[in-house]
Design an enzyme around this catalytic site. Structure first.
Site, PDB file in Angstrom:
ATOM      1  N   VAL A  33      14.416  25.355   3.177  1.00 39.05           N
ATOM      2  CA  VAL A  33      14.881  24.453   4.031  1.00 39.05           C
ATOM      3  C   VAL A  33      14.236  22.867   3.086  1.00 39.05           C
ATOM      4  O   VAL A  33      12.876  22.888   3.105  1.00 39.05           O
ATOM      5  CB  VAL A  33      14.548  24.274   5.326  1.00 39.05           C
ATOM      6  CG1 VAL A  33      15.013  22.941   6.132  1.00 39.05           C
ATOM      7  CG2 VAL A  33      15.123  25.264   6.082  1.00 39.05           C
TER       8      VAL A  33
ATOM      9  N   ASP B 296      17.605  32.796  23.737  1.00 38.37           N
ATOM     10  CA  ASP B 296      16.219  32.602  23.312  1.00 38.37           C
ATOM     11  C   ASP B 296      15.584  31.472  23.377  1.00 38.37           C
ATOM     12  O   ASP B 296      14.921  30.723  22.438  1.00 38.37           O
ATOM     13  CB  ASP B 296      16.291  33.169  21.608  1.00 38.37           C
ATOM     14  CG  ASP B 296      14.869  33.214  21.109  1.00 38.37           C
ATOM     15  OD1 ASP B 296      14.016  33.678  22.009  1.00 38.37           O
ATOM     16  OD2 ASP B 296      14.585  33.394  20.061  1.00 38.37           O
TER      17      ASP B 296
ATOM     18  N   GLY C  91      10.049  23.929   3.865  1.00 42.87           N
ATOM     19  CA  GLY C  91       9.703  25.356   4.177  1.00 42.87           C
ATOM     20  C   GLY C  91      10.638  26.423   3.658  1.00 42.87           C
ATOM     21  O   GLY C  91      11.540  25.972   3.269  1.00 42.87           O
TER      22      GLY C  91
ATOM     23  N   PHE D  84      15.402  34.644   4.462  1.00 43.19           N
ATOM     24  CA  PHE D  84      16.639  34.069   4.325  1.00 43.19           C
ATOM     25  C   PHE D  84      17.026  32.858   3.332  1.00 43.19           C
ATOM     26  O   PHE D  84      18.075  32.756   2.701  1.00 43.19           O
ATOM     27  CB  PHE D  84      17.348  33.621   5.414  1.00 43.19           C
ATOM     28  CG  PHE D  84      17.461  35.001   6.563  1.00 43.19           C
ATOM     29  CD1 PHE D  84      17.432  36.414   6.055  1.00 43.19           C
ATOM     30  CD2 PHE D  84      17.408  34.844   7.791  1.00 43.19           C
ATOM     31  CE1 PHE D  84      17.558  37.271   6.711  1.00 43.19           C
ATOM     32  CE2 PHE D  84      17.681  35.975   8.562  1.00 43.19           C
ATOM     33  CZ  PHE D  84      17.743  37.049   8.344  1.00 43.19           C
TER      34      PHE D  84
ATOM     35  N   GLY E  25      11.770  30.857   3.961  1.00 39.29           N
ATOM     36  CA  GLY E  25      11.808  32.271   4.360  1.00 39.29           C
ATOM     37  C   GLY E  25      12.380  33.185   3.893  1.00 39.29           C
ATOM     38  O   GLY E  25      12.842  33.020   2.750  1.00 39.29           O
TER      39      GLY E  25
END
Length: 705
Positions: free
Chosen positions: A98, A204, A91, A95, A93
């Site tokens: 992965v 979180d 995947g 940043f 993103g």
């Protein structure tokens, strides 16, 4: 690495900070098309005026961004790094990306995250998460950090690959049975207790941050929002898993009870399928509010005003004890909430013991007479032993708690002192200082001391006074300016010579220190009689030989012990107190400060004792259940720890006699009540059995007649 759940359930909130990118909105998550693979959050850059909690973003824009990133990835191909074979893409993103990798040396599969989009700045933003994972590497309940390479192009880090997805994905199939949910809850609480013991708050916790390994064991992931116990920056979590008091952009110290609220919300979600206090109207109102602070305030007010959730009470096979634990975790008032993950584990253990006791009561109904007689005998004979055992257990628990508190206090004080020593050494190495000291220009030295003082204030180092002397100990300048101490010789003071205050030889001259030094405690002669210590370091002539450098003078800064005491107030001691001592057995802080403070024209007293020696000489940490304080000669429960970088030690103490008296009073009172209740129950059960026996005999006689 994170696993997403229903976007409506996982609206991540994060503070909007100028110059940084916010945490991703749920609509910005990238779907790699394979539900068995991890899904990666894809943060999206927004304007400074746009909040990450704004209304649902344009999904077309998110899809376009995803396609652009996918095209860029395909053009680059699979990355290559030493020792790892890239297996497949997992995947991406904003940043980075992965990938699933395999260690060529061991064959172990790992997850590798590359920061390929603006890697320089973004690595700096996300480096804190790597540091938190490194702190927690020893616990199997934390997703483990394996390797990190910040200097690679692009930078990357390697983590354990968790094959079984996230708890959020598991909840998409529906609620869990009580037994399975409770086991996962206990595993999360055990890992979180380790996190809290390290002085870290996750801030979180939610189902998508709980990963399940191949055996179904829970592992905590995503420490991107984690804070240290001393960090006062905003730490926002996820709606409906975030404690109401946490939803605040103002500076506040991260609290372990925030994680406890999230822990209760996760168990609630596992049992019911949705987080507590969630309502479609509230979620819509939050999404419809543009301003971040307004959304947080609306969420906080709504949660605090909402009634205590009750859906979990209707779950099949749940017991009242587990309901009470969930209710304690979900209290909107943090003062009524369980204090940390360790307290949650203690509550679970109390529940387990209570359930076992209920089984014993059932057995008591089968053979009441025998059981009552046996228990009566044990109660009368073993009362004192039970009291002693309970005392020993409570004392041991408090001793372990004091040991943890001592290590935390040592860490806080040592960090603050070392930081100031680093500032002092940096100022002493300033070429301007050597030049003005060598030239003897006092006006220039006063100006430079003022600059040093102002710079330290900007860096938030609250320093009492800066002082500079020449090589024979005569004060040249100080800041804040105090003319009464300038042009006087202070070579007899410990901070200049490193050999203690020579009170009987003030007219003599002593050699200056040749390395950084922390002085013995002193009491100033000002009207406030300030108590403090002095950090000092030599100022060398940069033009002299490096093997035998010439000392031009000594630079010193004064720290008030009251400030050191304030640093320790963040450590909760529960009626205990902290003793701080240096490597010469001077007590810097003590509950009986009147006994340890130096008298006028006298050196401070020393208090050598076995605990102090072990801490200073052997750098030991631990606890003792019977410790005689050398200052007041009372016996205490004590935890102790060393500060190895500065040679100090700390002891956290509780009055042993007071603790034992409290335990004994409560235990004796409970024993008296239990004896009365026991006898009453015995009489009642015996009467019932006697009546039953007489009834059976009477019925038998009537039948015989």
């Amino acid at each position: 690495m994170k696993f997403p759940t229903n976007p409506e359930d996982e609206a991540r909130v994060a503070p909007q900070v100028e110059g940084t990118e916010p945490a991703c909105d749920s609509a910005d998550r990238i779907d790699n098309g394979d539900p068995t693979l991890p899904q990666i959050d894809a943060p999206r850059a927004v304007d400074a005026a746009q909040s990450p909690l704004s209304a649902t973003p344009d999904k077309t824009e998110a899809i376009s961004d995803a396609k652009a990133r996918e095209a860029s990835r395909r053009s680059r191909g699979a990355p290559r790094i030493p020792h790892y074979e890239i297996v497949r893409f997992l995947g991406s993103g904003t940043f980075g990306e992965v990938w699933l990798g395999r260690d060529r040396r061991t064959g172990i599969q790992v997850a590798i995250k590359f920061f390929v989009h603006g890697s320089g700045g973004q690595w700096g933003l996300l480096q804190a998460e790597v540091q938190q994972l490194a702190e927690l590497h020893a616990d199997p309940g934390i997703v483990q950090l394996i390797d990190v390479e910040p200097d690679a192009v692009p930078p990357y880090y390697v983590m354990a690959f968790v094959q079984n997805g996230s708890l959020a994905q598991r909840l998409e199939r529906g609620p869990l049975p009580v037994r399975e949910a409770l086991e996962i809850f206990r595993q999360i609480a055990e890992a979180l207790a380790y996190v809290h013991a390290k002085g870290i708050r996750h801030c979180d916790l939610k189902p998508s941050n709980i990963l399940l390994d191949i055996r179904g064991r829970a592992k905590i992931a995503d420490f991107g929002q984690a804070h240290l116990s001393s960090d006062a920056s905003p730490a926002l979590g996820t709606f409906f898993y975030m404690a109401p008091e946490q939803a605040d952009l103002n500076e506040q110290i991260a609290d372990t009870r925030w994680d406890v609220y999230a822990l209760g919300a996760i168990l609630f979600a596992m049992l019911t399928g949705h987080p507590p206090r969630e309502a479609p109207t509230l979620r819509a109102e939050i999404r419809g509010t543009a301003d971040l602070s307004h959304r947080l305030r609306h969420y906080r007010d709504s949660v605090q005003q909402a009634p205590l959730p009750r859906e979990h009470r209707r779950v099949k096979a749940i017991d009242r004890l587990l309901v009470a634990i969930i209710d304690r975790c979900l209290e909107t008032d943090p003062a009524r909430r369980l204090r940390d993950a360790g307290a949650v584990l203690e509550a679970l253990e109390r529940r387990r013991r209570t359930l076992q006791q209920r089984a014993m009561l059932g057995f008591g109904l089968i053979a009441p007479v025998v059981l009552m007689l046996t228990m009566a005998a044990f109660t009368l004979i073993g009362a004192d032993r039970a009291i002693l055992a309970s005392q020993n257990e409570m004392v041991e628990q408090l001793g372990r708690s004091d040991s943890v508190s001592a290590r935390l206090a040592a860490l806080i004080v040592e960090e603050e002192i070392v930081n100031r020593l680093d500032v002092l050494k940096a100022r002493a190495a300033d070429p301007r200082l050597a030049e003005v000291v060598k030239g003897g220009d006092q006006e220039a030295m006063r100006t430079l001391m003022a600059d040093f003082g102002k710079d330290a204030e900007v860096e938030e180092f609250k320093i009492k006074r800066w002082t500079i002397t020449n090589q024979v100990g005569t004060t040249q300048a100080n800041f804040p300016w105090e003319p009464s101490v300038c042009n006087k010789n202070w070579s007899w003071r410990d901070w200049f010579n490193g050999q203690g205050d020579h009170l009987d030889g003030k007219d003599q001259r002593y050699l200056p220190i040749d390395r950084p030094h922390i002085s013995q405690p002193f009491v100033s002669k000002d009207k406030d009689h300030t108590k403090g210590v002095v950090l000092s370091t030599p100022v060398f002539d940069p033009s002299s030989s490096t093997s035998q450098p010439t000392i031009l003078g000594v630079l010193a800064l004064t720290i008030e012990l009251e400030r050191v005491e304030n640093w320790l107030k963040s450590v909760r001691l529960n009626d205990g107190f902290t003793v701080l001592f240096d490597n010469r057995y001077h007590c810097l802080l003590h509950n009986r400060q009147d006994r340890v403070t130096a008298r006028p024209n006298q050196n401070p007293p020393i208090w050598p004792c076995p605990i102090y020696r072990n801490v200073i000489e052997n750098e030991e940490s631990g606890h003792t259940l019977s410790y005689r304080d050398p200052v007041d000669h009372k016996v205490y429960l004590a935890g102790y720890a060393s500060l190895p970088r500065i040679g100090w030690g700390v002891v956290v103490q509780h009055d042993r006699e007071r603790v034992l008296d409290q335990i004994a009073a409560v235990t004796h009172r409970l024993m008296r009540i239990s004896r009365v209740a026991f006898l009453a129950a015995g009489v009642l059960i015996s009467a019932l059995w006697g009546w039953q026996f007489w009834t059976l005999r009477h019925v038998q006689r009537m039948a015989d007649a």
